[in-house]
Design an enzyme around this catalytic site. Structure first.
Site, mmCIF file in Angstrom:
data_model
loop_
_atom_site.group_PDB
_atom_site.id
_atom_site.type_symbol
_atom_site.label_atom_id
_atom_site.label_comp_id
_atom_site.label_asym_id
_atom_site.label_seq_id
_atom_site.Cartn_x
_atom_site.Cartn_y
_atom_site.Cartn_z
ATOM 1 N N HIS A 40 0.837 -1.209 0.000
ATOM 2 C CA HIS A 40 0.000 0.000 0.000
ATOM 3 C C HIS A 40 0.870 1.256 0.000
ATOM 4 C CE1 HIS A 40 -4.140 -1.671 0.448
ATOM 5 N NE2 HIS A 40 -3.446 -2.722 0.828
ATOM 6 N N THR A 41 2.095 1.110 -0.456
ATOM 7 C CA THR A 41 2.972 2.272 -0.623
ATOM 8 C C THR A 41 2.882 2.804 -2.054
ATOM 9 O OG1 THR A 41 4.701 0.651 -1.011
ATOM 10 C CG2 THR A 41 4.668 1.688 1.161
ATOM 11 N N GLY A 128 -5.969 -14.793 -9.503
ATOM 12 C CA GLY A 128 -6.644 -14.099 -8.410
ATOM 13 C C GLY A 128 -6.046 -14.348 -7.043
ATOM 14 N N GLY A 130 -3.176 -12.910 -6.181
ATOM 15 C CA GLY A 130 -2.290 -11.782 -5.898
ATOM 16 C C GLY A 130 -0.885 -11.996 -6.424
ATOM 17 N N LEU A 131 -0.688 -12.992 -7.269
ATOM 18 C CA LEU A 131 0.639 -13.224 -7.854
ATOM 19 C C LEU A 131 0.711 -12.670 -9.278
ATOM 20 C CD1 LEU A 131 1.376 -16.789 -6.431
ATOM 21 C CD2 LEU A 131 1.938 -14.547 -5.460
ATOM 22 N N SER A 132 -0.306 -11.908 -9.632
ATOM 23 C CA SER A 132 -0.345 -11.133 -10.865
ATOM 24 C C SER A 132 -0.405 -11.950 -12.143
ATOM 25 C CB SER A 132 0.838 -10.168 -10.916
ATOM 26 O OG SER A 132 0.394 -8.980 -11.497
ATOM 27 N N SER A 134 -2.700 -11.511 -14.079
ATOM 28 C CA SER A 134 -3.202 -10.548 -15.071
ATOM 29 C C SER A 134 -2.047 -9.835 -15.775
ATOM 30 C CB SER A 134 -4.154 -9.536 -14.425
ATOM 31 O OG SER A 134 -3.521 -8.821 -13.388
ATOM 32 N N ASP A 178 2.862 -4.189 -10.816
ATOM 33 C CA ASP A 178 2.750 -5.528 -11.389
ATOM 34 C C ASP A 178 3.434 -5.632 -12.752
ATOM 35 O OD1 ASP A 178 1.245 -5.837 -9.167
ATOM 36 O OD2 ASP A 178 -0.628 -6.332 -10.187
HETATM 37 P P1 ADP Z 1 -4.159 -11.731 -10.184
HETATM 38 O O1 ADP Z 1 -3.527 -10.819 -11.162
HETATM 39 O O2 ADP Z 1 -3.780 -11.454 -8.793
HETATM 40 O O3 ADP Z 1 -3.954 -13.174 -10.533
HETATM 41 P P2 ADP Z 1 -6.526 -10.479 -11.204
HETATM 42 O O4 ADP Z 1 -7.919 -10.481 -10.739
HETATM 43 O O5 ADP Z 1 -5.813 -9.197 -11.354
HETATM 44 O O6 ADP Z 1 -5.724 -11.479 -10.257
HETATM 45 O O7 ADP Z 1 -6.447 -11.197 -12.625
HETATM 46 C C1 ADP Z 1 -7.022 -12.477 -12.819
HETATM 47 C C2 ADP Z 1 -7.769 -12.503 -14.149
HETATM 48 O O8 ADP Z 1 -6.834 -12.427 -15.240
HETATM 49 C C3 ADP Z 1 -8.505 -13.794 -14.380
HETATM 50 O O9 ADP Z 1 -9.779 -13.762 -13.798
HETATM 51 C C4 ADP Z 1 -8.586 -13.851 -15.897
HETATM 52 O O10 ADP Z 1 -9.640 -13.043 -16.381
HETATM 53 C C5 ADP Z 1 -7.286 -13.220 -16.326
HETATM 54 N N1 ADP Z 1 -6.235 -14.209 -16.627
HETATM 55 C C6 ADP Z 1 -5.021 -14.280 -16.053
HETATM 56 N N2 ADP Z 1 -4.297 -15.287 -16.591
HETATM 57 C C7 ADP Z 1 -5.066 -15.863 -17.528
HETATM 58 C C8 ADP Z 1 -4.898 -16.955 -18.449
HETATM 59 N N3 ADP Z 1 -3.772 -17.667 -18.492
HETATM 60 N N4 ADP Z 1 -5.918 -17.239 -19.288
HETATM 61 C C9 ADP Z 1 -7.067 -16.544 -19.249
HETATM 62 N N5 ADP Z 1 -7.272 -15.515 -18.423
HETATM 63 C C10 ADP Z 1 -6.314 -15.177 -17.565
HETATM 64 MG MG MG Z 2 -3.781 -8.737 -11.234
#
Ligand code: ADP
Ligand code: MG
Length: 389
Positions: A40-41, A128, A130-132, A134, A178
Protein backbone atom coordinates in the site's frame (compact mmCIF):
# COMPACT_ATOMS: atom_id res chain seq x y z
CA UNK A 1 1.31 -24.47 -8.21
CA UNK A 2 4.77 -25.58 -9.33
CA UNK A 3 5.64 -26.13 -12.96
CA UNK A 4 8.58 -25.17 -15.09
CA UNK A 5 8.38 -22.66 -17.94
CA UNK A 6 9.24 -25.57 -20.22
CA UNK A 7 6.15 -27.57 -19.34
CA UNK A 8 3.89 -24.53 -19.69
CA UNK A 9 5.54 -23.64 -23.01
CA UNK A 10 4.93 -27.20 -24.27
CA UNK A 11 1.25 -26.89 -23.42
CA UNK A 12 1.01 -23.54 -25.22
CA UNK A 13 2.65 -25.02 -28.33
CA UNK A 14 0.43 -28.10 -28.24
CA UNK A 15 -2.64 -25.90 -27.77
CA UNK A 16 -1.63 -23.78 -30.74
CA UNK A 17 -1.23 -26.79 -33.00
CA UNK A 18 -4.49 -28.38 -31.84
CA UNK A 19 -6.51 -25.15 -32.39
CA UNK A 20 -4.93 -23.70 -35.50
CA UNK A 21 -2.78 -26.46 -37.07
CA UNK A 22 0.92 -26.03 -37.85
CA UNK A 23 3.51 -24.54 -35.54
CA UNK A 24 3.50 -21.17 -33.83
CA UNK A 25 5.96 -18.58 -35.15
CA UNK A 26 7.27 -18.12 -31.62
CA UNK A 27 6.59 -18.35 -27.91
CA UNK A 28 6.79 -15.60 -25.34
CA UNK A 29 6.86 -16.04 -21.58
CA UNK A 30 6.03 -13.71 -18.69
CA UNK A 31 6.29 -14.59 -14.98
CA UNK A 32 4.00 -13.97 -12.06
CA UNK A 33 5.45 -11.72 -9.37
CA UNK A 34 5.42 -11.32 -5.62
CA UNK A 35 6.17 -8.19 -3.63
CA UNK A 36 8.96 -8.80 -1.12
CA UNK A 37 8.09 -5.70 0.90
CA UNK A 38 6.29 -2.34 0.47
CA UNK A 39 2.53 -2.77 0.76
CA UNK A 40 0.00 0.00 0.00
CA UNK A 41 2.97 2.27 -0.62
CA UNK A 42 2.45 2.37 -4.42
CA UNK A 43 -0.48 4.79 -4.52
CA UNK A 44 1.24 6.88 -1.86
CA UNK A 45 4.04 7.43 -4.39
CA UNK A 46 6.47 5.39 -2.31
CA UNK A 47 8.60 2.29 -2.72
CA UNK A 48 7.99 -1.37 -3.56
CA UNK A 49 10.38 -4.30 -4.03
CA UNK A 50 8.86 -7.11 -6.12
CA UNK A 51 10.61 -10.06 -7.71
CA UNK A 52 9.60 -12.38 -10.56
CA UNK A 53 8.37 -15.89 -9.74
CA UNK A 54 9.22 -19.20 -11.38
CA UNK A 55 5.54 -19.42 -12.39
CA UNK A 56 4.76 -18.51 -15.97
CA UNK A 57 2.27 -17.55 -18.62
CA UNK A 58 3.30 -18.54 -22.13
CA UNK A 59 1.80 -17.30 -25.41
CA UNK A 60 2.43 -19.31 -28.58
CA UNK A 61 1.48 -17.10 -31.53
CA UNK A 62 1.73 -16.30 -35.20
CA UNK A 63 0.44 -13.51 -37.43
CA UNK A 64 -2.77 -13.59 -39.41
CA UNK A 65 -3.43 -11.28 -42.31
CA UNK A 66 -6.87 -10.01 -41.31
CA UNK A 67 -7.17 -7.38 -38.56
CA UNK A 68 -8.37 -10.06 -36.26
CA UNK A 69 -7.15 -11.65 -33.05
CA UNK A 70 -8.00 -15.24 -32.17
CA UNK A 71 -7.06 -16.36 -28.67
CA UNK A 72 -7.32 -19.71 -26.91
CA UNK A 73 -6.54 -20.16 -23.22
CA UNK A 74 -6.14 -23.59 -21.69
CA UNK A 75 -7.61 -22.25 -18.45
CA UNK A 76 -11.15 -22.15 -19.74
CA UNK A 77 -10.40 -24.16 -22.90
CA UNK A 78 -12.19 -21.42 -24.77
CA UNK A 79 -11.33 -19.63 -28.01
CA UNK A 80 -12.35 -16.01 -28.49
CA UNK A 81 -12.08 -13.79 -31.55
CA UNK A 82 -12.16 -10.03 -31.77
CA UNK A 83 -11.62 -7.53 -34.56
CA UNK A 84 -10.74 -3.89 -35.14
CA UNK A 85 -14.16 -2.65 -33.96
CA UNK A 86 -13.69 -4.38 -30.62
CA UNK A 87 -10.43 -2.54 -29.95
CA UNK A 88 -11.61 0.83 -31.26
CA UNK A 89 -12.94 1.62 -27.81
CA UNK A 90 -12.09 0.34 -24.32
CA UNK A 91 -14.30 -2.28 -22.72
CA UNK A 92 -15.92 -3.88 -25.77
CA UNK A 93 -14.42 -7.30 -25.08
CA UNK A 94 -15.26 -8.55 -21.61
CA UNK A 95 -14.13 -11.51 -19.46
CA UNK A 96 -10.57 -12.78 -19.67
CA UNK A 97 -10.32 -11.75 -23.33
CA UNK A 98 -10.37 -8.13 -22.17
CA UNK A 99 -6.80 -8.48 -20.90
CA UNK A 100 -5.68 -9.50 -24.40
CA UNK A 101 -7.88 -7.04 -26.28
CA UNK A 102 -6.70 -4.34 -23.86
CA UNK A 103 -3.11 -4.81 -24.97
CA UNK A 104 -4.09 -4.57 -28.65
CA UNK A 105 -6.15 -1.47 -27.84
CA UNK A 106 -3.34 0.19 -25.87
CA UNK A 107 -0.76 -0.50 -28.59
CA UNK A 108 -3.04 0.93 -31.28
CA UNK A 109 -3.88 3.91 -29.14
CA UNK A 110 -0.16 4.60 -28.78
CA UNK A 111 0.08 4.61 -32.57
CA UNK A 112 1.52 1.15 -33.21
CA UNK A 113 0.20 -0.84 -36.20
CA UNK A 114 -0.62 -4.11 -34.41
CA UNK A 115 -0.65 -7.19 -36.64
CA UNK A 116 -3.57 -9.62 -36.54
CA UNK A 117 -2.56 -12.72 -34.60
CA UNK A 118 -3.54 -16.18 -33.46
CA UNK A 119 -2.51 -17.01 -29.92
CA UNK A 120 -2.58 -20.00 -27.59
CA UNK A 121 -2.06 -19.33 -23.88
CA UNK A 122 -1.01 -21.65 -21.08
CA UNK A 123 -0.13 -20.68 -17.52
CA UNK A 124 0.72 -22.00 -14.07
CA UNK A 125 0.32 -18.64 -12.32
CA UNK A 126 -2.68 -19.07 -10.00
CA UNK A 127 -5.53 -16.70 -10.90
CA UNK A 128 -6.64 -14.10 -8.41
CA UNK A 129 -4.15 -15.07 -5.68
CA UNK A 130 -2.29 -11.78 -5.90
CA UNK A 131 0.64 -13.22 -7.85
CA UNK A 132 -0.35 -11.13 -10.86
CA UNK A 133 -1.60 -13.59 -13.43
CA UNK A 134 -3.20 -10.55 -15.07
CA UNK A 135 0.09 -8.70 -15.64
CA UNK A 136 1.73 -11.96 -16.75
CA UNK A 137 -0.98 -12.40 -19.37
CA UNK A 138 -0.78 -8.79 -20.58
CA UNK A 139 3.01 -8.81 -20.69
CA UNK A 140 3.33 -12.12 -22.57
CA UNK A 141 0.76 -10.90 -25.12
CA UNK A 142 2.53 -7.54 -25.41
CA UNK A 143 5.91 -9.22 -26.02
CA UNK A 144 4.36 -11.46 -28.68
CA UNK A 145 2.59 -8.64 -30.54
CA UNK A 146 5.66 -6.39 -30.49
CA UNK A 147 7.84 -9.12 -32.00
CA UNK A 148 5.26 -10.36 -34.50
CA UNK A 149 4.72 -6.80 -35.73
CA UNK A 150 8.41 -5.83 -35.67
CA UNK A 151 7.39 -2.96 -33.38
CA UNK A 152 9.86 -1.06 -31.21
CA UNK A 153 8.82 -0.15 -27.69
CA UNK A 154 11.61 0.36 -25.13
CA UNK A 155 11.35 -1.86 -22.03
CA UNK A 156 10.88 1.17 -19.77
CA UNK A 157 7.72 2.19 -21.66
CA UNK A 158 6.15 -1.26 -21.77
CA UNK A 159 4.83 -1.44 -18.18
CA UNK A 160 2.77 1.72 -18.61
CA UNK A 161 1.20 0.44 -21.78
CA UNK A 162 0.26 -2.90 -20.19
CA UNK A 163 -1.05 -1.02 -17.15
CA UNK A 164 -3.28 1.09 -19.42
CA UNK A 165 -4.70 -2.10 -20.88
CA UNK A 166 -5.71 -3.19 -17.38
CA UNK A 167 -6.75 0.21 -15.98
CA UNK A 168 -8.65 1.56 -18.97
CA UNK A 169 -9.69 -1.40 -21.14
CA UNK A 170 -10.35 -3.97 -18.39
CA UNK A 171 -11.29 -1.30 -15.89
CA UNK A 172 -9.20 -2.57 -12.96
CA UNK A 173 -7.54 0.24 -10.99
CA UNK A 174 -4.04 -1.16 -10.36
CA UNK A 175 -0.71 0.61 -9.86
CA UNK A 176 2.44 0.31 -11.96
CA UNK A 177 4.13 -2.36 -9.81
CA UNK A 178 2.75 -5.53 -11.39
CA UNK A 179 3.62 -4.80 -14.98
CA UNK A 180 6.98 -3.26 -14.03
CA UNK A 181 7.93 -6.39 -12.10
CA UNK A 182 6.75 -8.83 -14.73
CA UNK A 183 8.52 -7.00 -17.55
CA UNK A 184 11.65 -5.65 -15.89
CA UNK A 185 12.71 -8.10 -13.15
CA UNK A 186 15.96 -10.04 -13.50
CA UNK A 187 16.93 -13.46 -12.14
CA UNK A 188 18.61 -13.29 -8.73
CA UNK A 189 17.37 -9.73 -8.18
CA UNK A 190 14.47 -7.82 -6.71
CA UNK A 191 13.23 -4.70 -8.49
CA UNK A 192 13.39 -1.54 -6.39
CA UNK A 193 10.67 0.64 -7.88
CA UNK A 194 10.03 4.25 -6.98
CA UNK A 195 6.32 4.66 -7.65
CA UNK A 196 6.63 8.45 -7.89
CA UNK A 197 8.90 8.66 -10.93
CA UNK A 198 8.73 4.96 -11.93
CA UNK A 199 12.51 4.65 -11.86
CA UNK A 200 13.80 1.14 -11.15
CA UNK A 201 16.97 -0.35 -9.78
CA UNK A 202 18.04 -4.00 -9.76
CA UNK A 203 18.86 -5.10 -6.20
CA UNK A 204 20.87 -8.32 -5.72
CA UNK A 205 18.63 -10.94 -4.10
CA UNK A 206 20.46 -14.18 -4.66
CA UNK A 207 18.58 -16.47 -2.30
CA UNK A 208 20.06 -19.58 -3.85
CA UNK A 209 23.66 -18.52 -3.17
CA UNK A 210 22.69 -17.71 0.42
CA UNK A 211 21.09 -21.14 0.96
CA UNK A 212 17.70 -19.50 1.39
CA UNK A 213 14.33 -19.66 -0.29
CA UNK A 214 11.08 -17.72 -0.14
CA UNK A 215 8.11 -19.89 0.64
CA UNK A 216 4.98 -18.48 -1.01
CA UNK A 217 1.86 -19.55 0.86
CA UNK A 218 -1.46 -19.10 -0.93
CA UNK A 219 -3.90 -18.50 1.94
CA UNK A 220 -6.86 -19.57 -0.22
CA UNK A 221 -8.87 -17.20 1.97
CA UNK A 222 -11.91 -15.83 0.17
CA UNK A 223 -11.35 -12.13 -0.62
CA UNK A 224 -13.76 -10.49 1.81
CA UNK A 225 -14.86 -6.95 0.87
CA UNK A 226 -11.40 -6.43 -0.64
CA UNK A 227 -12.43 -3.77 -3.19
CA UNK A 228 -14.33 -1.59 -0.75
CA UNK A 229 -11.64 -1.87 1.92
CA UNK A 230 -8.93 -1.03 -0.61
CA UNK A 231 -10.81 2.11 -1.64
CA UNK A 232 -11.28 3.06 2.02
CA UNK A 233 -7.52 2.72 2.71
CA UNK A 234 -6.72 4.90 -0.28
CA UNK A 235 -9.16 7.54 0.96
CA UNK A 236 -7.59 7.48 4.45
CA UNK A 237 -4.12 7.93 2.97
CA UNK A 238 -5.27 10.80 0.78
CA UNK A 239 -6.99 12.43 3.74
CA UNK A 240 -3.82 12.01 5.80
CA UNK A 241 -1.64 13.56 3.10
CA UNK A 242 -4.07 16.46 2.67
CA UNK A 243 -4.18 17.13 6.42
CA UNK A 244 -0.38 17.12 6.54
CA UNK A 245 -0.10 19.39 3.50
CA UNK A 246 2.01 16.99 1.42
CA UNK A 247 1.45 15.74 -2.13
CA UNK A 248 1.60 12.12 -0.98
CA UNK A 249 2.52 10.22 2.20
CA UNK A 250 5.84 9.41 0.54
CA UNK A 251 6.83 12.95 1.47
CA UNK A 252 6.68 12.22 5.20
CA UNK A 253 9.95 10.70 6.47
CA UNK A 254 10.12 8.43 9.54
CA UNK A 255 12.07 11.14 11.36
CA UNK A 256 9.03 13.43 10.91
CA UNK A 257 6.50 10.79 11.86
CA UNK A 258 5.85 11.79 15.47
CA UNK A 259 5.32 15.43 14.52
CA UNK A 260 3.06 14.39 11.66
CA UNK A 261 0.96 12.07 13.82
CA UNK A 262 0.50 14.85 16.39
CA UNK A 263 -1.07 16.97 13.65
CA UNK A 264 -3.75 14.38 12.89
CA UNK A 265 -6.78 14.29 15.12
CA UNK A 266 -8.35 11.10 13.81
CA UNK A 267 -6.95 7.95 15.43
CA UNK A 268 -7.69 5.72 12.43
CA UNK A 269 -5.96 8.08 10.00
CA UNK A 270 -2.98 8.17 12.36
CA UNK A 271 -2.62 4.40 12.19
CA UNK A 272 -2.97 4.34 8.40
CA UNK A 273 -0.34 7.06 8.01
CA UNK A 274 2.00 5.28 10.42
CA UNK A 275 1.83 2.10 8.35
CA UNK A 276 2.66 3.82 5.08
CA UNK A 277 5.48 5.96 6.46
CA UNK A 278 7.16 3.10 8.34
CA UNK A 279 6.60 0.71 5.42
CA UNK A 280 8.44 3.02 3.02
CA UNK A 281 11.33 3.06 5.47
CA UNK A 282 11.27 -0.74 5.75
CA UNK A 283 11.64 -0.97 1.96
CA UNK A 284 14.64 1.36 2.08
CA UNK A 285 16.15 -0.62 4.97
CA UNK A 286 15.59 -3.90 3.10
CA UNK A 287 17.30 -2.50 0.00
CA UNK A 288 20.28 -1.37 2.10
CA UNK A 289 20.65 -4.81 3.70
CA UNK A 290 20.39 -6.61 0.36
CA UNK A 291 23.00 -4.31 -1.16
CA UNK A 292 25.27 -5.33 1.74
CA UNK A 293 24.49 -9.02 0.99
CA UNK A 294 22.89 -9.37 4.44
CA UNK A 295 19.92 -11.35 3.12
CA UNK A 296 19.09 -13.16 6.38
CA UNK A 297 18.89 -9.84 8.21
CA UNK A 298 15.82 -8.71 6.24
CA UNK A 299 13.70 -11.26 8.12
CA UNK A 300 12.72 -8.96 11.00
CA UNK A 301 11.74 -6.22 8.52
CA UNK A 302 9.37 -8.61 6.76
CA UNK A 303 7.76 -9.54 10.06
CA UNK A 304 7.54 -5.90 11.17
CA UNK A 305 5.78 -5.15 7.87
CA UNK A 306 3.24 -7.83 8.69
CA UNK A 307 2.60 -6.49 12.18
CA UNK A 308 2.09 -3.03 10.69
CA UNK A 309 -0.42 -4.34 8.15
CA UNK A 310 -2.21 -6.32 10.84
CA UNK A 311 -2.40 -3.66 13.56
CA UNK A 312 -2.11 -0.28 11.84
CA UNK A 313 -3.46 -0.83 8.33
CA UNK A 314 -5.86 -3.58 9.41
CA UNK A 315 -5.86 -5.51 6.17
CA UNK A 316 -5.09 -9.05 7.30
CA UNK A 317 -7.52 -11.91 7.94
CA UNK A 318 -7.28 -14.94 10.28
CA UNK A 319 -5.97 -17.32 7.57
CA UNK A 320 -3.17 -14.87 6.75
CA UNK A 321 -2.18 -14.24 10.37
CA UNK A 322 -2.23 -17.99 11.04
CA UNK A 323 0.14 -18.63 8.13
CA UNK A 324 2.57 -15.94 9.33
CA UNK A 325 2.52 -17.12 12.95
CA UNK A 326 2.96 -20.80 12.01
CA UNK A 327 5.82 -20.03 9.61
CA UNK A 328 7.65 -17.98 12.25
CA UNK A 329 7.09 -20.62 14.92
CA UNK A 330 8.55 -23.22 12.54
CA UNK A 331 11.75 -21.22 12.11
CA UNK A 332 11.11 -18.78 9.25
CA UNK A 333 13.50 -15.82 9.43
CA UNK A 334 10.63 -13.47 8.64
CA UNK A 335 7.11 -13.67 7.22
CA UNK A 336 4.47 -11.28 5.98
CA UNK A 337 1.31 -11.00 3.98
CA UNK A 338 2.02 -9.78 0.45
CA UNK A 339 -0.47 -8.02 -1.80
CA UNK A 340 -3.42 -5.79 -1.15
CA UNK A 341 -4.82 -7.77 1.76
CA UNK A 342 -8.02 -9.55 2.90
CA UNK A 343 -6.68 -12.82 1.48
CA UNK A 344 -4.03 -13.58 -1.11
CA UNK A 345 -0.57 -14.82 -0.23
CA UNK A 346 1.97 -14.83 2.58
CA UNK A 347 5.70 -15.04 1.95
CA UNK A 348 8.23 -16.46 4.40
CA UNK A 349 12.01 -16.20 4.19
CA UNK A 350 13.36 -19.62 5.16
CA UNK A 351 16.56 -21.64 5.11
CA UNK A 352 16.25 -23.76 1.94
CA UNK A 353 16.47 -26.99 3.92
CA UNK A 354 13.64 -25.85 6.22
CA UNK A 355 11.15 -25.01 3.47
CA UNK A 356 9.33 -28.35 3.65
CA UNK A 357 9.10 -28.23 7.45
CA UNK A 358 7.73 -24.67 7.41
CA UNK A 359 5.20 -25.58 4.71
CA UNK A 360 4.11 -28.60 6.76
CA UNK A 361 3.75 -26.48 9.88
CA UNK A 362 1.53 -23.96 8.09
CA UNK A 363 -0.59 -26.75 6.61
CA UNK A 364 -0.97 -28.32 10.07
CA UNK A 365 -1.95 -24.98 11.63
CA UNK A 366 -4.60 -24.53 8.92
CA UNK A 367 -6.01 -27.99 9.59
CA UNK A 368 -6.16 -27.25 13.31
CA UNK A 369 -8.14 -24.05 12.69
CA UNK A 370 -10.44 -25.77 10.19
CA UNK A 371 -9.26 -23.66 7.21
CA UNK A 372 -9.10 -25.07 3.68
CA UNK A 373 -5.56 -26.33 2.95
CA UNK A 374 -3.13 -23.59 1.81
CA UNK A 375 -0.98 -23.80 -1.33
CA UNK A 376 2.76 -23.71 -0.67
CA UNK A 377 5.61 -23.27 -3.16
CA UNK A 378 9.29 -22.43 -2.54
CA UNK A 379 10.51 -19.83 -5.05
CA UNK A 380 13.70 -18.08 -6.17
CA UNK A 381 13.72 -14.73 -8.03
CA UNK A 382 13.53 -15.40 -11.76
CA UNK A 383 13.75 -13.34 -14.98
CA UNK A 384 11.12 -11.06 -16.45
CA UNK A 385 9.17 -11.42 -19.70
CA UNK A 386 11.11 -12.61 -22.73
CA UNK A 387 10.92 -14.47 -26.02
CA UNK A 388 11.44 -18.22 -25.63
CA UNK A 389 11.93 -19.29 -29.24
P1 ADP B 1 -4.16 -11.73 -10.18
O1 ADP B 1 -3.53 -10.82 -11.16
O2 ADP B 1 -3.78 -11.45 -8.79
O3 ADP B 1 -3.95 -13.17 -10.53
P2 ADP B 1 -6.53 -10.48 -11.20
O4 ADP B 1 -7.92 -10.48 -10.74
O5 ADP B 1 -5.81 -9.20 -11.35
O6 ADP B 1 -5.72 -11.48 -10.26
O7 ADP B 1 -6.45 -11.20 -12.62
C1 ADP B 1 -7.02 -12.48 -12.82
C2 ADP B 1 -7.77 -12.50 -14.15
O8 ADP B 1 -6.83 -12.43 -15.24
C3 ADP B 1 -8.51 -13.79 -14.38
O9 ADP B 1 -9.78 -13.76 -13.80
C4 ADP B 1 -8.59 -13.85 -15.90
O10 ADP B 1 -9.64 -13.04 -16.38
C5 ADP B 1 -7.29 -13.22 -16.33
N1 ADP B 1 -6.23 -14.21 -16.63
C6 ADP B 1 -5.02 -14.28 -16.05
N2 ADP B 1 -4.30 -15.29 -16.59
C7 ADP B 1 -5.07 -15.86 -17.53
C8 ADP B 1 -4.90 -16.96 -18.45
N3 ADP B 1 -3.77 -17.67 -18.49
N4 ADP B 1 -5.92 -17.24 -19.29
C9 ADP B 1 -7.07 -16.54 -19.25
N5 ADP B 1 -7.27 -15.52 -18.42
C10 ADP B 1 -6.31 -15.18 -17.56
MG1 MG C 1 -3.78 -8.74 -11.23
Amino acid sequence: MTDSAGAVADRAAAGFTARYGGRAAGRWVAPGRVNLIGEHTDYNEGFVLPFALPLHTVVAADRQDAEQWTVWSELSDETITFGADDVAEAGRVTGWGAYVAGVVWALREAGHPVPGARMAIASDVPLGSGLSSSAALESAVLAALLDLGGLELPAELQPRLAQRAENVYVGAPTGIMDQSAVIRCRAGHALFLDCRDESVEQIPFDLDAAGLTVLVIDSRAPHRHADGEYAARRRSCEAGAAALGVAALRDVGVDQLDTALAQLDDEETRRRVRHVVTEDQRVLDTVALLRAARVRDIGPLLTASHVSMRDDFEITVPEIDTAVEAALAAGALGARMTGGGFGGCVLALVEADRADAVAAAVTAAYAERGFAAPGTVPVLPGPGATRLD
